[in-house]
Design a protein around this motif. Sequence first.
Motif, PDB file in Angstrom:
ATOM      1  N   GLU A 109       1.474   5.462  -2.021  1.00  0.00           N
ATOM      2  CA  GLU A 109       0.897   6.713  -2.499  1.00  0.00           C
ATOM      3  C   GLU A 109       1.567   7.149  -3.798  1.00  0.00           C
ATOM      4  O   GLU A 109       2.786   7.093  -3.924  1.00  0.00           O
ATOM      5  CB  GLU A 109       1.091   7.800  -1.440  1.00  0.00           C
ATOM      6  CG  GLU A 109       0.320   9.068  -1.683  1.00  0.00           C
ATOM      7  CD  GLU A 109       0.453  10.015  -0.510  1.00  0.00           C
ATOM      8  OE1 GLU A 109       1.578  10.535  -0.313  1.00  0.00           O
ATOM      9  OE2 GLU A 109      -0.531  10.217   0.214  1.00  0.00           O
TER      10      GLU A 109
ATOM     11  N   LYS B  97      -8.812  -2.362  -5.858  1.00  0.00           N
ATOM     12  CA  LYS B  97      -9.637  -1.220  -5.468  1.00  0.00           C
ATOM     13  C   LYS B  97      -9.796  -1.172  -3.954  1.00  0.00           C
ATOM     14  O   LYS B  97      -9.793  -0.104  -3.354  1.00  0.00           O
ATOM     15  CB  LYS B  97     -11.011  -1.318  -6.135  1.00  0.00           C
ATOM     16  CG  LYS B  97     -11.939  -0.164  -5.780  1.00  0.00           C
ATOM     17  CD  LYS B  97     -13.220  -0.188  -6.595  1.00  0.00           C
ATOM     18  CE  LYS B  97     -14.109  -1.354  -6.245  1.00  0.00           C
ATOM     19  NZ  LYS B  97     -15.435  -1.259  -6.907  1.00  0.00           N
ATOM     20  N   SER B  98      -9.945  -2.327  -3.330  1.00  0.00           N
ATOM     21  CA  SER B  98     -10.070  -2.395  -1.875  1.00  0.00           C
ATOM     22  C   SER B  98      -9.669  -3.786  -1.423  1.00  0.00           C
ATOM     23  O   SER B  98      -9.690  -4.744  -2.207  1.00  0.00           O
ATOM     24  CB  SER B  98     -11.500  -2.083  -1.414  1.00  0.00           C
ATOM     25  OG  SER B  98     -12.388  -3.086  -1.865  1.00  0.00           O
TER      26      SER B  98
ATOM     27  N   LEU C 155      -2.709   9.936  -4.834  1.00  0.00           N
ATOM     28  CA  LEU C 155      -3.595   8.809  -5.085  1.00  0.00           C
ATOM     29  C   LEU C 155      -3.098   7.591  -4.316  1.00  0.00           C
ATOM     30  O   LEU C 155      -1.914   7.247  -4.393  1.00  0.00           O
ATOM     31  CB  LEU C 155      -3.650   8.462  -6.579  1.00  0.00           C
ATOM     32  CG  LEU C 155      -3.808   9.614  -7.568  1.00  0.00           C
ATOM     33  CD1 LEU C 155      -3.783   9.082  -8.993  1.00  0.00           C
ATOM     34  CD2 LEU C 155      -5.101  10.362  -7.305  1.00  0.00           C
ATOM     35  N   ARG C 156      -3.985   6.949  -3.591  1.00  0.00           N
ATOM     36  CA  ARG C 156      -3.587   5.725  -2.879  1.00  0.00           C
ATOM     37  C   ARG C 156      -3.465   4.572  -3.875  1.00  0.00           C
ATOM     38  O   ARG C 156      -4.310   4.407  -4.767  1.00  0.00           O
ATOM     39  CB  ARG C 156      -4.608   5.374  -1.803  1.00  0.00           C
ATOM     40  CG  ARG C 156      -4.357   4.007  -1.158  1.00  0.00           C
ATOM     41  CD  ARG C 156      -5.299   3.744  -0.008  1.00  0.00           C
ATOM     42  NE  ARG C 156      -4.911   4.516   1.158  1.00  0.00           N
ATOM     43  CZ  ARG C 156      -5.599   4.535   2.295  1.00  0.00           C
ATOM     44  NH1 ARG C 156      -6.722   3.834   2.393  1.00  0.00           N
ATOM     45  NH2 ARG C 156      -5.193   5.255   3.314  1.00  0.00           N
TER      46      ARG C 156
ATOM     47  N   VAL D 191       0.856  -1.181   0.000  1.00  0.00           N
ATOM     48  CA  VAL D 191       0.000   0.000   0.000  1.00  0.00           C
ATOM     49  C   VAL D 191       0.891   1.229   0.000  1.00  0.00           C
ATOM     50  O   VAL D 191       1.830   1.332   0.795  1.00  0.00           O
ATOM     51  CB  VAL D 191      -0.920   0.035   1.239  1.00  0.00           C
ATOM     52  CG1 VAL D 191      -1.785   1.293   1.219  1.00  0.00           C
ATOM     53  CG2 VAL D 191      -1.798  -1.204   1.291  1.00  0.00           C
TER      54      VAL D 191
ATOM     55  N   SER E  18      -9.233   2.431  -2.113  1.00  0.00           N
ATOM     56  CA  SER E  18      -8.807   3.595  -2.885  1.00  0.00           C
ATOM     57  C   SER E  18      -9.971   4.054  -3.732  1.00  0.00           C
ATOM     58  O   SER E  18     -10.491   3.292  -4.560  1.00  0.00           O
ATOM     59  CB  SER E  18      -7.616   3.248  -3.783  1.00  0.00           C
ATOM     60  OG  SER E  18      -7.290   4.348  -4.616  1.00  0.00           O
TER      61      SER E  18
ATOM     62  N   TYR F   6      -9.621   4.248  -7.953  1.00  0.00           N
ATOM     63  CA  TYR F   6      -9.613   3.131  -8.883  1.00  0.00           C
ATOM     64  C   TYR F   6     -10.932   2.386  -8.734  1.00  0.00           C
ATOM     65  O   TYR F   6     -11.010   1.351  -8.084  1.00  0.00           O
ATOM     66  CB  TYR F   6      -8.424   2.201  -8.620  1.00  0.00           C
ATOM     67  CG  TYR F   6      -7.099   2.879  -8.849  1.00  0.00           C
ATOM     68  CD1 TYR F   6      -6.594   3.035 -10.136  1.00  0.00           C
ATOM     69  CD2 TYR F   6      -6.377   3.403  -7.786  1.00  0.00           C
ATOM     70  CE1 TYR F   6      -5.399   3.687 -10.360  1.00  0.00           C
ATOM     71  CE2 TYR F   6      -5.171   4.053  -8.001  1.00  0.00           C
ATOM     72  CZ  TYR F   6      -4.686   4.192  -9.284  1.00  0.00           C
ATOM     73  OH  TYR F   6      -3.504   4.842  -9.492  1.00  0.00           O
TER      74      TYR F   6
END
Length: 406
Positions: free
Chosen positions: A51, A103-104, A87-88, A49, A137, A140
């Motif tokens: 940035e 996305k998650s 952006l993550r 994870v 995030s 996305y």
Amino acid sequence: MLPPTLNPRFSNPLFRMSITLKSLVFLSTVLALAPIILAGTHPSRGLWVGEVALQAVNEATGAVGDSNTFEFSDPALPTPTADTAYLRLILHVNGAGQVQLLKSVAIVEKDGGNGVLLITDPSLYPNFPGIAKRIASAFYDFGDSKAVGAVQQLVDTATWVAVPLALQGRSQAGIREEVLAKLGEIVAGADVNTAYLNRGTGAVSFLTDEFFSLEEVLRIADATAELVHTNVLEASDFAYDRDAGTYAPFPSDPLGGGFSTVVAAAEALRDASFYGDERGIEAIVGVVMAAASAVAEMSAEAELPEKRDRARLAAEAEWHNAADLDQEHNRFLASGTFRGLPETLVPVAVEQAMQALGRGETGTALRGSVRDALLQTIGVQDAYAQAETIKSNSLWQDPRSRLAVD
């Protein structure tokens, strides 16, 4: 260290960015519908994870130049942005070193504390109870399996309808007519808002055609109150159990079969939608649970008629809430118009009460003088006006906002 196959530098960059990633865990995963057994031991295996800092773009917005045409910056020379956009970035590297952009993801401990699982499909969450950490995030927004499934259903249906007709020698016009008719049914069923509540001309929807009438809601409330009052059932017994497959909380149907008919219509609404829309079922459960909870909160010494009255008020309020798709009542309660009423009312009430007492008024006369004065204030008049608008625009003349002001 960056995961393999991810390189922040591009020979012809779309944008200039810097990437900072942190490895969180190295673990097994739950992706899509089943666990994946990872045999590899790639050094970058795990969840990453970080940035992305977006600092330049390869083509800025065009502007009209001297030649009266749009002129753009040179795409070979990245143009610095006025500010940095962050952006993550969520990446998963499997045992073979393959990278997936997520996305998650939810991180859940395995039973017994033997490692953790990564879950990327929200539909699997109920299978893993307990405390989890979810990382997402918003930038996305891909991978919506329901939306993909909706499109796929249209494609498959068109195929299943068209191919047999073509083999039978039907004309192109005939095949097209059959396919469009079938796809039209699917699209109509996918419009869950209209299927749940349609107030247009000739409207047909769950709430307008198949939900309880007010008279039925009150009968349901009476039956619920009696069952809770006599300790036949507790309020929790009226909750919705998804594992049961249907909703039948009453020992006998309080509407003589009508309750189960509405439940069946709600289940049909759910099953016809791509997203398994359960609002119809939730509306039914809401009415029953509101009545049961209202009775359960009352004193055990309260008599059955009093409990029925309380259950009726709660069930009717929830009945109106089922049709309040835009939550106009709750928005009104949260508005400055309503929240500002105490500040408006208190000084007027005190002043008018003192004046009425000075005139020798007491009891009903004093209260009437204070109420009349309050009704003349701009804040109260504005609140009633908004409440009346909400009532007139509602499906069943929802009085809750006016009652709140009262």
